[in-house]
Design a protein around this motif. Structure first.
Motif, PDB file in Angstrom:
ATOM      1  N   HIS A  47       0.834  -1.212   0.000  1.00 39.35           N
ATOM      2  CA  HIS A  47       0.000   0.000   0.000  1.00 39.35           C
ATOM      3  C   HIS A  47       0.870   1.265   0.000  1.00 39.35           C
ATOM      4  CE1 HIS A  47      -4.339   1.222   0.622  1.00 39.35           C
ATOM      5  NE2 HIS A  47      -3.709   2.376   0.599  1.00 39.35           N
ATOM      6  N   SER A  48       2.101   1.166   0.473  1.00 37.78           N
ATOM      7  CA  SER A  48       2.999   2.335   0.417  1.00 37.78           C
ATOM      8  C   SER A  48       3.276   2.731  -1.031  1.00 37.78           C
ATOM      9  CB  SER A  48       4.325   2.043   1.121  1.00 37.78           C
ATOM     10  OG  SER A  48       4.104   1.745   2.473  1.00 37.78           O
ATOM     11  N   HIS A  51       0.250   4.766  -1.839  1.00 38.42           N
ATOM     12  CA  HIS A  51       0.332   6.090  -1.198  1.00 38.42           C
ATOM     13  C   HIS A  51       1.292   6.996  -1.980  1.00 38.42           C
ATOM     14  CE1 HIS A  51      -1.877   5.234   2.497  1.00 38.42           C
ATOM     15  NE2 HIS A  51      -1.004   4.369   2.970  1.00 38.42           N
ATOM     16  N   LEU A 189      -7.129  -6.225   7.879  1.00 36.92           N
ATOM     17  CA  LEU A 189      -6.669  -7.484   7.271  1.00 36.92           C
ATOM     18  C   LEU A 189      -6.370  -7.254   5.792  1.00 36.92           C
ATOM     19  CD1 LEU A 189      -5.923 -10.333   7.075  1.00 36.92           C
ATOM     20  CD2 LEU A 189      -8.227 -11.020   7.615  1.00 36.92           C
ATOM     21  N   GLY A 191      -2.380  -6.678   3.339  1.00 38.61           N
ATOM     22  CA  GLY A 191      -1.064  -7.293   3.169  1.00 38.61           C
ATOM     23  C   GLY A 191      -0.292  -7.407   4.472  1.00 38.61           C
ATOM     24  N   LEU A 192      -0.155  -6.285   5.197  1.00 39.42           N
ATOM     25  CA  LEU A 192       0.569  -6.325   6.471  1.00 39.42           C
ATOM     26  C   LEU A 192      -0.215  -7.137   7.497  1.00 39.42           C
ATOM     27  CD1 LEU A 192       2.314  -4.162   5.106  1.00 39.42           C
ATOM     28  CD2 LEU A 192       2.254  -2.848   7.224  1.00 39.42           C
ATOM     29  N   SER A 211     -11.508  -5.911  11.990  1.00 41.66           N
ATOM     30  CA  SER A 211     -11.613  -5.628  10.562  1.00 41.66           C
ATOM     31  C   SER A 211     -12.878  -4.843  10.262  1.00 41.66           C
ATOM     32  CB  SER A 211     -11.644  -6.977   9.819  1.00 41.66           C
ATOM     33  OG  SER A 211     -11.934  -6.797   8.455  1.00 41.66           O
ATOM     34  N   THR A 212     -12.879  -4.149   9.120  1.00 44.72           N
ATOM     35  CA  THR A 212     -14.121  -3.506   8.671  1.00 44.72           C
ATOM     36  C   THR A 212     -14.859  -4.410   7.675  1.00 44.72           C
ATOM     37  OG1 THR A 212     -12.972  -2.392   6.841  1.00 44.72           O
ATOM     38  CG2 THR A 212     -13.163  -1.166   8.916  1.00 44.72           C
ATOM     39  N   SER A 213     -14.262  -5.550   7.325  1.00 48.57           N
ATOM     40  CA  SER A 213     -14.810  -6.399   6.256  1.00 48.57           C
ATOM     41  C   SER A 213     -15.277  -7.750   6.780  1.00 48.57           C
ATOM     42  CB  SER A 213     -13.740  -6.635   5.179  1.00 48.57           C
ATOM     43  OG  SER A 213     -13.160  -5.420   4.770  1.00 48.57           O
ATOM     44  N   LYS A 216     -14.088 -11.198   5.380  1.00 52.77           N
ATOM     45  CA  LYS A 216     -12.727 -11.747   5.542  1.00 52.77           C
ATOM     46  C   LYS A 216     -12.631 -12.717   6.731  1.00 52.77           C
ATOM     47  CE  LYS A 216     -10.435  -7.733   3.391  1.00 52.77           C
ATOM     48  NZ  LYS A 216      -9.589  -6.525   3.611  1.00 52.77           N
ATOM     49  N   THR A 250      -2.485  -1.911  11.331  1.00 50.19           N
ATOM     50  CA  THR A 250      -1.964  -1.865   9.951  1.00 50.19           C
ATOM     51  C   THR A 250      -2.851  -1.040   9.023  1.00 50.19           C
ATOM     52  OG1 THR A 250      -3.154  -3.775   8.992  1.00 50.19           O
ATOM     53  CG2 THR A 250      -1.208  -4.269  10.321  1.00 50.19           C
ATOM     54  N   VAL A 273       1.803   0.529  12.517  1.00 49.67           N
ATOM     55  CA  VAL A 273       2.634   0.332  11.325  1.00 49.67           C
ATOM     56  C   VAL A 273       1.947   0.934  10.098  1.00 49.67           C
ATOM     57  CG1 VAL A 273       4.060  -1.590  12.124  1.00 49.67           C
ATOM     58  CG2 VAL A 273       1.844  -2.074  11.077  1.00 49.67           C
ATOM     59  N   LEU A 275       0.314   3.679   7.879  1.00 52.82           N
ATOM     60  CA  LEU A 275       0.765   5.078   7.784  1.00 52.82           C
ATOM     61  C   LEU A 275      -0.206   5.906   6.946  1.00 52.82           C
ATOM     62  CD1 LEU A 275       3.053   7.012   8.522  1.00 52.82           C
ATOM     63  CD2 LEU A 275       4.368   6.101   6.628  1.00 52.82           C
ATOM     64  N   SER A 297       6.402   1.634  14.416  1.00 55.03           N
ATOM     65  CA  SER A 297       7.513   0.786  13.992  1.00 55.03           C
ATOM     66  C   SER A 297       7.718   0.920  12.486  1.00 55.03           C
ATOM     67  CB  SER A 297       7.251  -0.669  14.383  1.00 55.03           C
ATOM     68  OG  SER A 297       8.421  -1.438  14.210  1.00 55.03           O
ATOM     69  N   ILE A 299       9.529  -0.473   9.226  1.00 48.67           N
ATOM     70  CA  ILE A 299      10.116  -1.668   8.565  1.00 48.67           C
ATOM     71  C   ILE A 299      11.046  -2.426   9.512  1.00 48.67           C
ATOM     72  CG2 ILE A 299       9.692  -1.190   6.141  1.00 48.67           C
ATOM     73  CD1 ILE A 299      12.451   0.174   5.956  1.00 48.67           C
ATOM     74  N   ARG A 344      -2.033 -10.221  -0.966  1.00 44.90           N
ATOM     75  CA  ARG A 344      -1.007  -9.379  -1.565  1.00 44.90           C
ATOM     76  C   ARG A 344      -0.981  -9.654  -3.060  1.00 44.90           C
ATOM     77  NH1 ARG A 344       0.710  -5.056   0.959  1.00 44.90           N
ATOM     78  NH2 ARG A 344       2.918  -4.970   1.475  1.00 44.90           N
TER      79      ARG A 344
HETATM   80  P1  NAP Z   1      -3.592  -3.048   2.454  1.00 49.75           P
HETATM   81  O1  NAP Z   1      -3.192  -4.389   1.966  1.00 49.75           O
HETATM   82  O2  NAP Z   1      -4.355  -2.155   1.547  1.00 49.75           O
HETATM   83  O3  NAP Z   1      -4.391  -3.258   3.830  1.00 49.75           O
HETATM   84  C1  NAP Z   1      -4.881  -2.185   4.593  1.00 49.75           C
HETATM   85  C2  NAP Z   1      -6.123  -2.643   5.352  1.00 49.75           C
HETATM   86  O4  NAP Z   1      -6.540  -1.578   6.201  1.00 49.75           O
HETATM   87  C3  NAP Z   1      -7.323  -2.937   4.478  1.00 49.75           C
HETATM   88  O5  NAP Z   1      -7.311  -4.210   3.890  1.00 49.75           O
HETATM   89  C4  NAP Z   1      -8.462  -2.787   5.462  1.00 49.75           C
HETATM   90  O6  NAP Z   1      -8.609  -3.986   6.221  1.00 49.75           O
HETATM   91  C5  NAP Z   1      -7.962  -1.698   6.408  1.00 49.75           C
HETATM   92  N1  NAP Z   1      -8.597  -0.405   6.110  1.00 49.75           N
HETATM   93  C6  NAP Z   1      -8.529   0.286   4.949  1.00 49.75           C
HETATM   94  N2  NAP Z   1      -9.259   1.412   5.027  1.00 49.75           N
HETATM   95  C7  NAP Z   1      -9.773   1.448   6.280  1.00 49.75           C
HETATM   96  C8  NAP Z   1     -10.584   2.371   7.002  1.00 49.75           C
HETATM   97  N3  NAP Z   1     -11.036   3.503   6.427  1.00 49.75           N
HETATM   98  N4  NAP Z   1     -10.892   2.086   8.297  1.00 49.75           N
HETATM   99  C9  NAP Z   1     -10.461   0.964   8.868  1.00 49.75           C
HETATM  100  N5  NAP Z   1      -9.708   0.044   8.235  1.00 49.75           N
HETATM  101  C10 NAP Z   1      -9.357   0.280   6.966  1.00 49.75           C
HETATM  102  O7  NAP Z   1      -2.300  -2.199   2.894  1.00 49.75           O
HETATM  103  P2  NAP Z   1      -0.868  -2.720   3.417  1.00 49.75           P
HETATM  104  O8  NAP Z   1       0.030  -2.902   2.259  1.00 49.75           O
HETATM  105  O9  NAP Z   1      -1.084  -3.796   4.394  1.00 49.75           O
HETATM  106  O10 NAP Z   1      -0.339  -1.401   4.162  1.00 49.75           O
HETATM  107  C11 NAP Z   1      -1.034  -0.887   5.298  1.00 49.75           C
HETATM  108  C12 NAP Z   1      -0.435   0.427   5.741  1.00 49.75           C
HETATM  109  O11 NAP Z   1       0.887   0.195   6.261  1.00 49.75           O
HETATM  110  C13 NAP Z   1      -0.269   1.468   4.648  1.00 49.75           C
HETATM  111  O12 NAP Z   1      -0.590   2.742   5.180  1.00 49.75           O
HETATM  112  C14 NAP Z   1       1.219   1.393   4.318  1.00 49.75           C
HETATM  113  O13 NAP Z   1       1.745   2.582   3.775  1.00 49.75           O
HETATM  114  C15 NAP Z   1       1.787   1.132   5.688  1.00 49.75           C
HETATM  115  N6  NAP Z   1       3.140   0.547   5.704  1.00 49.75           N
HETATM  116  C16 NAP Z   1       3.956   0.933   6.720  1.00 49.75           C
HETATM  117  C17 NAP Z   1       5.213   0.357   6.842  1.00 49.75           C
HETATM  118  C18 NAP Z   1       6.086   0.720   7.996  1.00 49.75           C
HETATM  119  O14 NAP Z   1       7.304   0.598   7.908  1.00 49.75           O
HETATM  120  N7  NAP Z   1       5.520   1.118   9.105  1.00 49.75           N
HETATM  121  C19 NAP Z   1       5.641  -0.597   5.905  1.00 49.75           C
HETATM  122  C20 NAP Z   1       4.763  -0.974   4.890  1.00 49.75           C
HETATM  123  C21 NAP Z   1       3.508  -0.408   4.794  1.00 49.75           C
HETATM  124  P3  NAP Z   1     -10.077  -4.551   6.630  1.00 49.75           P
HETATM  125  O15 NAP Z   1     -10.780  -4.830   5.327  1.00 49.75           O
HETATM  126  O16 NAP Z   1      -9.768  -5.765   7.409  1.00 49.75           O
HETATM  127  O17 NAP Z   1     -10.732  -3.488   7.445  1.00 49.75           O
END
Ligand code: NAP
Ligand code: ZN
Ligand code: ZN
Length: 357
Positions: A47-48, A51, A189, A191-192, A211-213, A216, A250, A273, A275, A297, A299, A344
């Motif tokens: 998802h980054s 973004h 729920l 990728g992370l 989760s909101t879904s 899943k 996440t 995690v 962002l 945290s 990466i 993913r």
């Molecule tokens: P992803 O696969 O799109 O998963 C994000 C999940 O967040 C969605 O599947 C959904 O899960 C939930 N979500 C989305 N919109 C929402 C909302 N409005 N309210 C509540 N829940 C919501 O994304 P990802 O690749 O896992 O990445 C997640 C985040 O981590 C991103 O912001 C990314 O930039 C960040 N990230 C940070 C790091 C780090 O080093 N800290 C590293 C990588 C990624 P449900 O359907 O289960 O609700």
């Protein structure tokens, strides 16, 4: 140092905010003495990446070639490179360079490099002027210090997401000493989130997914969660007040943290995690009552990434993926935007090689 750019390399990138992603040709440097040249086999979509393409964090430099969950084979080595051999299966994550001498780099926390880390995409090389391009491309040249070894037992496509989603969830579980019997919640729920469930379950924790879904729920159980709660359903969270030792958040979109913090037991930690763009409101009382902690945290460093991959080899942990062709990246982004990722997307880079012939 200014790299002599020598090799034209097919890639997928965005020329302006919000895309679309389209074929683009980038240049890769000729391998230097300590470099490893990698034929990219697979690259996960984080998802980054989305973004960054959307310029959500308001710091993207275009054109951008995303991709930091990279698995490939070594195809050539610089003269002084000794860690790998031709044909080795290797990984590259978010970090491709850093100063190497500051206390953070020496401690293996390259992401905190005092002189600024060089990320694998949309980042500056050490020369301060050459932009990096990521893994949505056929080949890559990386200094061997930032390349990790992928255990042979792991399926290469399913291992790709470990390079970001894997390390980003493994690291906080280790930092906050996740152990057998702990009550751990995973919020979101995607990728992370799905990697967080797998790791926490493999460490013996009792995992609850928030989760909101609703659709899943079955997947969460298959991934190793004991409980599944739909956060939108009224009163669902009230019952969980005071339950968790650790909550791994996440979520990629702005959301309320105050109620989430009430779900912790005393001395428990919410670790962010996810962002999302923007800021969030916090009531100090929710932290103070019960000595709760709110943490973040980022990466993980290169040694911990290798440790995580070795752990995955030993425990059989890989991502659940949907393999796509390079020309399906825009569809994958659209699905990720609406939370429809199971769990993913991984680009098969043979498709980009074929399209570029
Ligand atoms: P992803 O696969 O799109 O998963 C994000 C999940 O967040 C969605 O599947 C959904 O899960 C939930 N979500 C989305 N919109 C929402 C909302 N409005 N309210 C509540 N829940 C919501 O994304 P990802 O690749 O896992 O990445 C997640 C985040 O981590 C991103 O912001 C990314 O930039 C960040 N990230 C940070 C790091 C780090 O080093 N800290 C590293 C990588 C990624 P449900 O359907 O289960 O609700
Ligand atoms: Zn990522
Ligand atoms: Zn440093």
């Amino acid at each position: 140092m200014h790299w002599a750019m020598t090799k034209k390399t097919p890639a997928y990138g965005a020329r302006a905010a919000k895309g679309p992603l389209e074929p683009i040709v980038i240049e890769r440097r000729a391998p230097g003495p300590h470099d490893v040249e990698i034929e990219i086999l697979y690259c996960g979509i984080c998802h980054s990446d989305l973004h960054k393409v959307n310029n959500d964090w308001e710091n993207t430099h275009f054109p951008i070639v995303p991709g930091h969950e990279i698995i490939g084979r070594v195809i050539s080595l610089g003269g002084k490179s000794s860690s790998f051999r031709e044909g080795d299966l290797v990984g590259v994550g978010c970090i491709v360079d850093s100063c190497r001498t500051c206390p953070e780099c020496r401690a293996g926390n390259e992401m905190f490099c005092k002189k600024g880390v060089t990320f694998s995409f949309d980042s500056l090389e050490r020369d301060g002027k050459t932009w990096t391009y990521g893994g949505y491309s056929t080949d890559m040249v990386v200094d061997e210090r930032y390349v990790v070894r992928v255990p042979q037992v792991l399926n290469p496509a399913r291992a790709a997401p470990l390079l970001c989603a894997g390390i980003t969830t493994y690291s906080p579980l280790r930092q906050f000493a996740c152990k057998r019997g702990d009550q751990v919640a995973v919020v979101g729920l995607g990728g992370l989130g799905h990697m967080a469930i797998k790791f926490a379950a493999s460490m013996g924790a009792v995992v609850t997914v928030l989760s909101t879904s609703r659709d899943k729920e079955k997947d969460a159980a298959r991934l190793g969660a004991k409980n599944f709660v739909v956060t939108k359903e009224s009163g669902a969270l009230d019952k969980l007040a005071g339950t968790f030792n650790l909550i791994v958040d996440t979520v990629s979109a702005p959301h309320d943290l105050n109620q989430e913090l009430t779900l912790l037991g005393s001395l428990g930690t919410v670790v962010l995690v996810g962002l999302p763009p923007g800021s969030t409101k916090l009531y100090p009382g929710v932290l103070i009552h019960g000595n709760k902690r709110l943490a973040g945290s980022n990466i993980g460093g290169i040694p911990e990434t290798q440790e995580m991959l070795d752990y995955c080899g030993k425990h059989g942990v890989v991502a659940d993926i949907e393999i796509i062709k390079a020309n399906q990246i825009n569809d994958a982004y659209a699905r990720m935007q609406r939370n429809d990722v199971r769990y993913r997307f991984v680009i098969d880079m043979a498709s980009l090689r074929a399209d570029s012939k």
